[in-house]
Structure formats: C-alpha cells, structure tokens
Design an enzyme around this catalytic site. Sequence first.
Site, PDB file in Angstrom:
ATOM      1  N   CYS A   1       6.084  -7.230   7.355  1.00  0.00           N
ATOM      2  CA  CYS A   1       7.244  -6.775   8.126  1.00  0.00           C
ATOM      3  C   CYS A   1       7.616  -7.850   9.130  1.00  0.00           C
ATOM      4  CB  CYS A   1       6.924  -5.471   8.850  1.00  0.00           C
ATOM      5  SG  CYS A   1       8.349  -4.801   9.756  1.00  0.00           S
TER       6      CYS A   1
ATOM      7  N   CYS B   1      -0.880   5.637  10.245  1.00  0.00           N
ATOM      8  CA  CYS B   1       0.362   4.956  10.634  1.00  0.00           C
ATOM      9  C   CYS B   1       0.035   3.611  11.255  1.00  0.00           C
ATOM     10  CB  CYS B   1       1.110   5.743  11.701  1.00  0.00           C
ATOM     11  SG  CYS B   1       1.657   7.333  11.183  1.00  0.00           S
TER      12      CYS B   1
ATOM     13  N   CYS C   1       6.021  -5.510  15.712  1.00  0.00           N
ATOM     14  CA  CYS C   1       5.563  -4.537  16.715  1.00  0.00           C
ATOM     15  C   CYS C   1       4.071  -4.793  16.978  1.00  0.00           C
ATOM     16  CB  CYS C   1       5.789  -3.117  16.226  1.00  0.00           C
ATOM     17  SG  CYS C   1       7.521  -2.851  15.772  1.00  0.00           S
TER      18      CYS C   1
ATOM     19  N   GLU D   1       0.831  -1.203   0.000  1.00  0.00           N
ATOM     20  CA  GLU D   1       0.000   0.000   0.000  1.00  0.00           C
ATOM     21  C   GLU D   1       0.863   1.249   0.000  1.00  0.00           C
ATOM     22  OE1 GLU D   1      -3.105  -0.106   2.961  1.00  0.00           O
ATOM     23  OE2 GLU D   1      -2.955  -2.277   3.126  1.00  0.00           O
TER      24      GLU D   1
ATOM     25  N   CYS E   1       1.042  -2.695  15.421  1.00  0.00           N
ATOM     26  CA  CYS E   1       1.117  -2.346  14.000  1.00  0.00           C
ATOM     27  C   CYS E   1       0.492  -3.444  13.139  1.00  0.00           C
ATOM     28  CB  CYS E   1       2.581  -2.133  13.619  1.00  0.00           C
ATOM     29  SG  CYS E   1       2.849  -1.957  11.850  1.00  0.00           S
TER      30      CYS E   1
ATOM     31  N   CYS F   1       3.410   8.429   1.415  1.00  0.00           N
ATOM     32  CA  CYS F   1       3.958   7.415   2.324  1.00  0.00           C
ATOM     33  C   CYS F   1       4.051   6.092   1.565  1.00  0.00           C
ATOM     34  CB  CYS F   1       3.014   7.297   3.523  1.00  0.00           C
ATOM     35  SG  CYS F   1       3.487   6.005   4.671  1.00  0.00           S
TER      36      CYS F   1
END
Length: 363
Positions: free
Chosen positions: A128, A352, A132, A90, A135, A121
């Site tokens: 990932c 975010c 975290c 994205e 996230c 962004c």
Amino acid sequence: MLIYDLDLLTLANLLSEWNEPSYRAKQIWQGLYQHFWNSPEQITNLPKSLREKLAEHINFAPFKVKIFLDSSDGYTRKTLFELPDKNLIEAVLMRYGDPADNPQITASPTGRGAKNRRTLCISTQAGCAMGCVFCATGQMGFKRHLSSGEIVAQVMYYARMLKEENQSVTNIVLMGMGEPFHNYDNTMAAIDRLNDPEGYNFGARRFTISTVGLVPMIRRFADEKRQVNLAISLHAADDESRVSMLPINKKYKIDEVLESCRYYVNQTGRRITFEWALIHGVNDTPEVAKQLAARLKGLLCHVNAIPLNPTAGYHGKATGRGRAAAFKAALEQAGIPCTIRMRRGIDIQAGCGQLAGSVSLVG
Ligand code: SAH
Ligand code: SF4
C-alpha cells in the site's frame, strides 16, 4: 489473459471470435461463478476441443496458495497467495456464530446464538502506498495494483473451500492489503463481476469498502450511488494527530474528508462507518471522544472502534477494556453510536492492519 479479468460480454465476444455458439460463454460463467471450478477440464458440458483451446489461451490460475493458517480458536483462516510475479497477497476468512454450525471449531469467541456469518476480508493491492504508521501493509510500501480478476479470484478461492462444507461467504470486506480507492476502477469492476446476477450474484449491500479517505474518490463513489457499504478510517479528531498516523491527511484534512462523507450520505441516504484503532494514550480518552462527537454531529454515522493490533514497525499499545468502554460511553453520551469490535486472528497476524504478505511471520 486471466479468466477472472473478463466480464461476461468480453468472454462472449472472445468465444464468438472463435466461432463458438453464444451459450458457451454462459456455460463457462456458471462453471466459474456457481460451481467455482478453476480449470477448463472441469467444465464438462463444453466440448473437449473448446476445453483444450481455453486451457491453451486463457489463464485459469491467478495465484498459488503459499500457505494457510488457522487461528487457535479455529474461527479465522488467513491464506497467503503468491501471484505470478512473486508478489504476495493475503485474504482472511472470519467465522462468527455457533460452533454447532461450524463442526471444525471447538471454542466460540462470540458466544452461543451469535448470528452465523462468514466474512471474507480481501486485498486490492500488493502492499500500500498510503504509509499509515501503525499498519503492516503500509510499513511494507506499495508493490502494485491488483487486477479486477485477482481481486475476484480471492473470493472464488474461499467460496470453493466453503462449498465443501456446504457453506458460503456471507459478507465481503475490502479491508485487506491496499487502499481500494487508490485502485478504484479495478476494485469496482471486481465488485460488479461478483455482483453479476448470472454469476456469483453477491448482493451489493453485503460488501463493505474501507478507505483511508481519498476525498475525490469518496465523491465519485457517492455519485455512483452504489449500495455497497462505506467505511472511513478516521482514527483521530484533529489534523495534527491524524497526520502523525495517516500521512494522507497532509493532502486531505479531516474537514474535507467529513465534507465528502456528508455528501455521500446526502447522495445515497446510507449510513457511513468510521473506523478507529484505539491506541493507549493517543486517541482513546473521553476528551478525544467528545471532540470526535462534535465533528460528527448531524452526520448519519456509526463508529467502529477496535483496539490497535500489534505490528513490527509501530510501538503504540492497544487500549484496554476499561478505557475502550469509557471512550464508547463518551461518544454515545454525545449521540454518536459506537461499537467496540473484537480483535480477530491476532495469533496468526490476520487482524486489521497486520497483513504484510510475509511468510517469515510463520512458526
Ligand atoms: N486501506 C483501507 C483498507 C485496509 S486497512 C483503509 O485504510 O481503510 C483496514 C482497516 O484496518 C483500516 O481501518 C485501518 O486503518 C485499520 N488498521 C490498520 N492498521 C491497524 C492496526 N495495527 N490495528 C487496528 N486497525 C488497523
Ligand atoms: Fe494502506 Fe489502509 Fe494500511 Fe493505511 S491502513 S497503509 S491505507 S492498508
């Protein structure tokens, strides 16, 4: 071979193998990075035979646009791209400024007179590996690194779109899906390509890289003395709290991260940004702010705090306005500048940490 994966020299070498004159490489380069064309047929200053050869041997289509979504205020657009191996990534465009300059926008979250900016962004990985807890990208796990061309192509997609409105991207943040310092070489190659004065010519100072804190890469980045802005996702002022949110803190403790940040500031003379997702009752008290200020003392820095965005896999709550203001005040009283950032595009899961490469969120 993806066209956006090539730098100008590699493209020139390839064309010379094809016995083409050397100026052809520049014509293609300008077509790609100044006109934002995305097929050889559009580069009409090339002979037809070369256009056909390019179409046959080189891939000009890095991904398919799966869907795009606009936030209700019209200021944020998220696009979901499908890569040839079906992985989804994205990229999010955030517009700031006066609605008069953005005719398709009806309301202004920033108020009139705000500086007119269009910040893009972009993603550096599909998924990932850093895990975290708050996230959405971390929650989906690691799929793969993006090539430099796949990173570059996200920018070209939006540059093309904005050109139709006589606008352009003004800032690029590497804060989409993925950890840029886990895919260091491809990320830097992408920045270099976008920075190329003969191509897109996007100034180094208009990029910001955000990292979860991979210490050896922060040091490497410092040694390269790039003009690119650096942001570190800190989110906690003690190791116990940080490790509960950011598993990478088992490997690189806060002291070590901050030591590498001091090294970066010494090497580059540039200010560093710390990112802080404000989570109610977890890391948003004035006591935490004081503890943070003590650790950052003497470091040329700035704290960017943003109330936590909701994700499916984490139950923490966002800090409210009053507590956020108190956190900022406590930090600033202790001499550390702090900005409370606005949340953007929450209604389309474009904030975010909300990028999960998922179409099931739609509708
Ligand atoms: N991997 C990089 C860049 C991508 S994440 C990094 O972690 O820095 C971009 C920013 O969003 C990081 O500061 C990250 O900590 C933050 N973030 C992640 N999830 C969030 C959430 N749910 N709410 C607010 N910020 C979040
Ligand atoms: Fe990865 Fe950054 Fe999300 Fe952590 S916050 S999981 S490093 S994208």
